[in-house]
Every structure is written in C-alpha cells, then in structure tokens.
Design a protein around this motif. Structure first.
Motif, PDB file in Angstrom:
ATOM      1  N   GLN A  74       0.812  -1.212   0.000  1.00 55.64           N
ATOM      2  CA  GLN A  74       0.000   0.000   0.000  1.00 55.64           C
ATOM      3  C   GLN A  74       0.849   1.267   0.000  1.00 55.64           C
ATOM      4  O   GLN A  74       0.334   2.372  -0.170  1.00 55.64           O
ATOM      5  N   SER A  75       2.158   1.144   0.188  1.00 57.65           N
ATOM      6  CA  SER A  75       3.033   2.317   0.225  1.00 57.65           C
ATOM      7  C   SER A  75       3.162   2.930  -1.172  1.00 57.65           C
ATOM      8  O   SER A  75       3.014   2.249  -2.185  1.00 57.65           O
ATOM      9  N   ARG A  76       3.437   4.235  -1.210  1.00 55.98           N
ATOM     10  CA  ARG A  76       3.595   4.920  -2.494  1.00 55.98           C
ATOM     11  C   ARG A  76       4.539   6.109  -2.329  1.00 55.98           C
ATOM     12  O   ARG A  76       4.601   6.730  -1.263  1.00 55.98           O
ATOM     13  N   LEU A  77       5.247   6.422  -3.395  1.00 50.63           N
ATOM     14  CA  LEU A  77       6.172   7.556  -3.407  1.00 50.63           C
ATOM     15  C   LEU A  77       5.424   8.831  -3.789  1.00 50.63           C
ATOM     16  O   LEU A  77       4.400   8.796  -4.463  1.00 50.63           O
ATOM     17  N   LEU A  78       5.965   9.968  -3.339  1.00 49.11           N
ATOM     18  CA  LEU A  78       5.421  11.278  -3.704  1.00 49.11           C
ATOM     19  C   LEU A  78       6.514  12.062  -4.434  1.00 49.11           C
ATOM     20  O   LEU A  78       7.153  12.951  -3.868  1.00 49.11           O
ATOM     21  N   PRO A  79       6.758  11.744  -5.707  1.00 47.66           N
ATOM     22  CA  PRO A  79       7.841  12.415  -6.443  1.00 47.66           C
ATOM     23  C   PRO A  79       7.640  13.919  -6.573  1.00 47.66           C
ATOM     24  O   PRO A  79       8.604  14.663  -6.775  1.00 47.66           O
ATOM     25  N   GLY A  80       6.379  14.389  -6.454  1.00 46.39           N
ATOM     26  CA  GLY A  80       6.129  15.821  -6.520  1.00 46.39           C
ATOM     27  C   GLY A  80       6.607  16.572  -5.292  1.00 46.39           C
ATOM     28  O   GLY A  80       6.567  17.810  -5.275  1.00 46.39           O
ATOM     29  N   CYS A  81       7.037  15.854  -4.260  1.00 47.70           N
ATOM     30  CA  CYS A  81       7.577  16.462  -3.031  1.00 47.70           C
ATOM     31  C   CYS A  81       9.045  16.090  -2.885  1.00 47.70           C
ATOM     32  O   CYS A  81       9.476  15.544  -1.862  1.00 47.70           O
ATOM     33  N   THR A  82       9.817  16.337  -3.924  1.00 43.74           N
ATOM     34  CA  THR A  82      11.235  15.992  -3.957  1.00 43.74           C
ATOM     35  C   THR A  82      12.063  17.255  -4.125  1.00 43.74           C
ATOM     36  O   THR A  82      11.759  18.109  -4.970  1.00 43.74           O
ATOM     37  N   TRP A  83      13.137  17.374  -3.329  1.00 49.22           N
ATOM     38  CA  TRP A  83      14.023  18.533  -3.395  1.00 49.22           C
ATOM     39  C   TRP A  83      15.441  18.092  -3.754  1.00 49.22           C
ATOM     40  O   TRP A  83      15.932  17.092  -3.231  1.00 49.22           O
ATOM     41  N   LEU A  84      16.072  18.854  -4.624  1.00 47.08           N
ATOM     42  CA  LEU A  84      17.500  18.707  -4.870  1.00 47.08           C
ATOM     43  C   LEU A  84      18.219  19.745  -4.011  1.00 47.08           C
ATOM     44  O   LEU A  84      17.831  20.909  -3.997  1.00 47.08           O
ATOM     45  N   ARG A  85      19.252  19.325  -3.315  1.00 48.09           N
ATOM     46  CA  ARG A  85      19.932  20.241  -2.386  1.00 48.09           C
ATOM     47  C   ARG A  85      21.430  20.267  -2.650  1.00 48.09           C
ATOM     48  O   ARG A  85      22.044  19.231  -2.904  1.00 48.09           O
ATOM     49  N   ALA A  86      21.975  21.472  -2.555  1.00 49.89           N
ATOM     50  CA  ALA A  86      23.420  21.672  -2.589  1.00 49.89           C
ATOM     51  C   ALA A  86      23.770  22.502  -1.365  1.00 49.89           C
ATOM     52  O   ALA A  86      23.534  23.714  -1.346  1.00 49.89           O
ATOM     53  N   LYS A  87      24.289  21.860  -0.348  1.00 49.50           N
ATOM     54  CA  LYS A  87      24.628  22.553   0.903  1.00 49.50           C
ATOM     55  C   LYS A  87      25.949  23.284   0.703  1.00 49.50           C
ATOM     56  O   LYS A  87      26.984  22.673   0.493  1.00 49.50           O
TER      57      LYS A  87
END
Length: 352
Positions: A74-87
């Motif tokens: 029943q699990s699912r990914l939320l690709p629309g809530c993905t961030w790319l980060r460069a610290k």
C-alpha cells in the motif's frame, strides 16, 4: 551502484558550476523552482530534476521496491515532493520537522487520508461520501447554502454542536470534522492561509508519511552530518509550534534535558587540542572517561555516508544538519513516502 551514483553526481554538478554562487541551493526536482527569493535558470534545473539519472533515484524501481518491502504494497512515493539540495560551504540546517512545511504549502496529508477515494470509480467515491454523511451531517436545520449536497443536512461544529455561522467553520483536511473559529483553543480570528488545516487531534496524531534522504555521491563528515532525534515524532503541541518549525513539547523536553545536564559534574578538557569536525554541532557538555567529548545521545548521526545509502525518518521527526566546513557543495536529494493511508482517531470513527 557506486559508479552510477558518481555519474549522477557529475551530471548534477554541471548545473551548480553554471551558477558561481557561494550559498547553497534547494530546488524543486520536478518544476525546477528554487526555494527562496533568488533568481535561477529554472529550465536548466527542471532538465536536471527530470533527467533519467535523477528520476531513477527518487521515483525509480529500486526505491519503490524497498518501500514496499518495508511498509507493504500500500506504500507509495510522492515524487512531486522531492528537493535537490546543494549545501554550501559554511551552511547548516537548523533543527526542525518537515510536517510544517508540507502542511502550509501542499495537500499531501488530506489527499492521502483513508477518507480520500484512491480511484475514479464512481462506486468508491459514493461509498466515501456516504461514510462522511453518516458521521457528520446530522442536523436538519442550518444556514442556506451550506447543506451537504448528498444528504441535504448540515455539518455541526465538533465543539459546540451548532451549525450556525457556517462561514466561520473550518473543515479538517484529515478527519473532515468542522470547527468554529471561536470554538478552537486558542480561538482564531481569521481562516488560516495554509493549503491544509488540521484539527488539534489530527495535528498531534502519528502520520505514516516519511522523508527519504539520499546522498548524490559520498558525503564526508566535513561536508555536514545529517542527524535525527529518535522518537520525537511522538511529541505533541503542533497547534502551538516553536517558530513554526518544532512542536511545543520539544521545548519542554529540551529544557528538562538541559536541567538534568547542568546537575552533572563537568569534566574540563582545557589544553587538549582537537580537530574541528562538523559533528561537533551535535556534541554535549559531557565527556568520556578518556577525556574526549561525547556526542549527545539524543542525536543519531551518520558520520560517513556512502553512495547508495539512504536515511529514512518520519515527517514529524526532529532532524538537522551540521555545518558544511568543506570548500565544496554537499549534494543530496530528499523525497517523501506514504507508508499507508492516514487513519486518525476521528477517521476510524467515520469508517466504523
């Protein structure tokens, strides 16, 4: 594989080198929009975020299979809530929980509740609507224009049980209960300017939504250490947050810990030179028997993170990142995972 991850790292780095800035970046993977007020080349960021190299990481078969093995089918990914980060060099991330950002800016909680139909089948939608009517729409009288379009009755306030002043009724996006602004504790003067609104019970309830943090290449301790505080997702006080970042109980917990530590005998380490590490941001005032400073036990650290690793924690877990004391960027992405439909106490009552 390690080779594949480094290839992704080189691909992403091309975008960063196009912007000769010292400060870091946080970019929406799908839209290319930069979080903050700085200008950016959205087209280039969108090309990177939607590339096969990156989508295979945050919305690929491997992550989907891992989540299903961990949480079930029943699990699912939320690709629309993905961030790319460069610290960037010198940057750190203050302690916070992810719940507040997605509560204010998205509808991921309401659309993943057990009351929300998960298909377009007419029978499924009608069944969900009937469950809501059976629970909430119990009054025959009320203000014109606010009757349920399915049963013709009115939804009363969960606190006072009345239906009048419907223009000032807030509907919880998780349990669908309604509340007068004046009946809330503390009462509100205006409708909140957020994508979703949660009642106190649902805001404090456990949510089966998780953050999955993935490095894009090897992360050394000097680049900043991701740290989490276990079991903090059980804390309450989400209607009175600290600086809009932490639940109220976190401050009480921290005060209790500081008082306990102040009563302990401190061991002096004056004159002992130590190499400065970014992990020191999560150290306490206690020392081990060998005189070395001990890492605060409230934080779980991953001093060295290798390609292919990932760190997953609840969306209400307190976490932070220590300072990047290197001269380069620390590259990573983080996405969200729903383990199962959100079912709080009130939702159970609706479904029963």
């Amino acid at each position: 594989t390690t080779t594949t991850n480094y290839r992704r790292l080189r691909y992403l780095s091309q975008a960063f080198f196009a912007f000769p800035k010292i400060e870091g970046w946080c970019v929406d993977a799908e839209s290319g929009g930069v979080v903050g007020e700085r200008d950016s080349d959205v087209k280039l960021w969108r090309e990177v975020g939607n590339s096969t190299a990156l989508t295979d990481v945050y919305n690929g078969h491997d992550l989907k299979s891992f989540c299903k093995s961990l949480f079930g089918h029943q699990s699912r990914l939320l690709p629309g809530c993905t961030w790319l980060r460069a610290k960037g060099s010198g940057e750190l991330t203050a302690e916070h929980v992810d719940y507040f950002y997605f509560y204010k800016n998205t509808d991921i909680y309401g659309t993943n509740t057990a009351l929300e139909p998960k298909s377009n089948k007419e029978n499924d939608i009608m069944a969900a609507e009937k469950r809501l009517c059976r629970k909430y729409h119990t009054k025959d009288d009320g203000p014109e224009g606010y009757a349920c379009e399915h049963c013709g009755k009115y939804q009363p306030c969960e606190v006072c049980g009345r239906t009048e002043d419907a223009a000032n009724l807030l509907i919880c996006d998780i349990c669908r209960g309604s509340f007068h602004l004046r009946c809330l504790d503390p009462p509100l003067k205006d409708i909140p300017d957020t994508e979703e609104w949660h009642c106190r019970d649902c805001a404090n309830a456990a949510l089966p939504v998780y953050t999955c943090w993935i490095p894009l290449g090897q992360v050394e301790p000097s680049q900043g250490t991701l740290a989490i505080q276990p079991r903090t997702h059980f804390l309450k006080g989400y209607k009175l947050p600290i600086n809009g970042l932490l639940p109220a109980e976190y401050k009480q917990q921290a005060r209790t810990r500081r008082n306990r530590q102040s009563r302990k005998k401190k061991v002096s380490t004056i004159g002992k030179k130590r190499h400065r590490s970014s992990c020191d941001d999560f150290s306490n005032n206690d020392s081990n028997n060998d005189g070395k400073r001990a890492v605060n036990p409230k934080w779980l650290l991953a001093p060295r993170i290798n390609p292919g690793d990932l760190i997953m924690f609840n969306i209400k877990t307190v976490h932070a990142a220590s300072r990047n004391i290197s001269k380069g960027f620390r590259l990573s992405l983080d996405t969200r995972v729903v383990a199962k439909d959100i079912v709080t106490k009130r939702v159970k009552n609706v479904l029963s």
